[in-house]
Design a protein around this motif. Structure first.
Motif, short mmCIF file in Angstrom:
data_model
loop_
_atom_site.label_atom_id
_atom_site.label_comp_id
_atom_site.label_asym_id
_atom_site.label_seq_id
_atom_site.Cartn_x
_atom_site.Cartn_y
_atom_site.Cartn_z
N LEU A 124 0.65 -0.93 9.21
CA LEU A 124 0.66 -1.86 8.05
C LEU A 124 -0.86 -2.65 8.47
N PHE A 125 -0.77 -3.16 8.76
CA PHE A 125 -1.80 -4.37 8.83
C PHE A 125 -3.07 -4.23 8.57
N SER A 126 -3.67 -3.53 9.02
CA SER A 126 -5.40 -2.57 9.12
C SER A 126 -5.65 -2.23 7.59
N SER A 127 -3.98 -1.01 6.98
CA SER A 127 -4.05 -0.31 5.70
C SER A 127 -3.74 -1.23 4.55
N LEU A 128 -3.13 -2.82 4.91
CA LEU A 128 -2.62 -3.63 3.76
C LEU A 128 -5.13 -4.32 3.64
N ALA A 129 -5.35 -4.31 5.29
CA ALA A 129 -6.16 -5.63 4.68
C ALA A 129 -7.29 -4.14 4.15
N LEU A 130 -7.45 -2.66 4.73
CA LEU A 130 -8.49 -2.01 3.51
C LEU A 130 -8.21 -2.33 2.87
N ILE A 131 -7.52 -1.98 2.25
CA ILE A 131 -6.42 -1.42 0.19
C ILE A 131 -7.56 -2.74 -0.14
N GLU A 132 -6.81 -4.56 0.98
CA GLU A 132 -7.61 -5.94 -0.38
C GLU A 132 -9.38 -5.62 0.00
N ALA A 133 -9.11 -4.78 0.44
CA ALA A 133 -11.49 -4.78 0.64
C ALA A 133 -12.20 -3.89 -0.12
#
Lengths: 179, 179
Positions: free
Chosen positions: B71-80
């Motif tokens: 979940l964390f890495s997905s959220l970070a990738l959406i942010e980026a």
DNA sequence: TATTGTTATACTCTATAACTATA
DNA sequence: TATAGTTATAGAGTATAACAATA
């Protein structure tokens, strides 16, 4: 490879939609240009990427064997520590002891390892690799070697050495201190 | 992995007593008498050791949030990558698209991200991080930073840079086609 | 009482397959 | 026909709890 992931406002909020960022995350297998953003600032992310590939490659290469996860490393640890107990094994692999039971069950069914009741402490099972297990281990280590070579062959011997050293220093920090 | 808020109270009866902390021998691989044998010859093993610790530490530190894996890495990738599609996201994380669906479902429930139907391709959902998601991301990145610092603080800045570079070179070999 | 090994169980993670709606 | 998203589902992986034998 300097981590130039474009603008990385670390502590602040990033303008989410203003800039038409290089999204383009379309289909093309040849040129996916997804930005890593802040994720690219961390070593753990890079670690996971590479390690993910290595473990998947190993799993694919040994898929015919039907090996369960952790079986290989457990077998290797039994080889390196003849007579080791299941609980010591589970500690070293970082899993619960019930997992070790299942793995050793498999290893015995495959004829690669065996339990022998300890003579000094009858609660314990001393674990040993069989001749067949030794042979299999040789084959599996060959696969690991090949898997790693495909990824490491672009690093010079000195760089490989350095990489190992850095990873060991990191692990020492883990092992030595708090968790 | 302990899911913290699980509280799976099954058949009752809890001993309500904690173990007496066995002096050492387990938590610290530093003093372990267990030999690594041939396993110690491979970088992948070192990689996994360190990465295992980092991911467990992160999971423990964020246990209160009850975050699902990825979940964390997905959220970070959406942010980026504002507006990224779910399928591009799943490719980047290396998971099936159905996993991305579940993760984005969670992110929406948490109010950290949102789906917007793409205007150019109505099959697609364009993903965006919400303000609340940005705030959460800052907190989570702080945890990651802290987690890594504990392991990396013994490496000089130059060494950290070098480590990242070496890992990137390895990853380039992977992404480059040979799999 | 504590530890080793064992079993049963529950929960998470993930991929596969089938389906829809778009293209 | 192919792709993006969705849902249902099955299997693997792992931790927890309780227990028996032994220390």
């Amino acid at each position: 490879m300097s981590k130039s992931n474009g603008t990385k406002a670390k502590t602040g909020r990033r303008p989410a939609k203003a800039a038409a960022a290089p999204v383009r995350a379309d289909g093309g297998p040849g040129g996916s240009q997804v930005s890593l953003g802040r994720l690219g600032d961390f070593v753990g992310f890079r670690l996971r990427r590479v390690q993910n590939h290595l473990s998947r490659h190993f799993a694919t290469a040994t898929a015919a064997e039907g090996l369960r996860s952790g079986l290989f490393s457990s077998l290797a640890l039994i080889e390196a520590n003849p007579g080791i107990s299941q609980i010591a094994l589970s500690r070293e692999v970082g899993q619960d002891k019930s997992v070790a039971v299942a793995i050793v069950d498999d290893l015995e069914k495959l004829g690669w390892a065996e339990r022998r009741r300890s003579t000094t402490d009858r609660r314990r099972h001393a674990l040993y690799v069989t001749a067949a297990g030794q042979a299999k281990l040789d084959a599996l280590f060959a696969v690991v070697d090949e898997t790693e070579s495909a990824v490491l062959h672009q690093l010079s011997p000195g760089e490989k050495q350095l990489l190992s050293e850095l990873l060991d220093r990191m692990y020492a920090a883990i092992a030595g201190g708090e968790s």
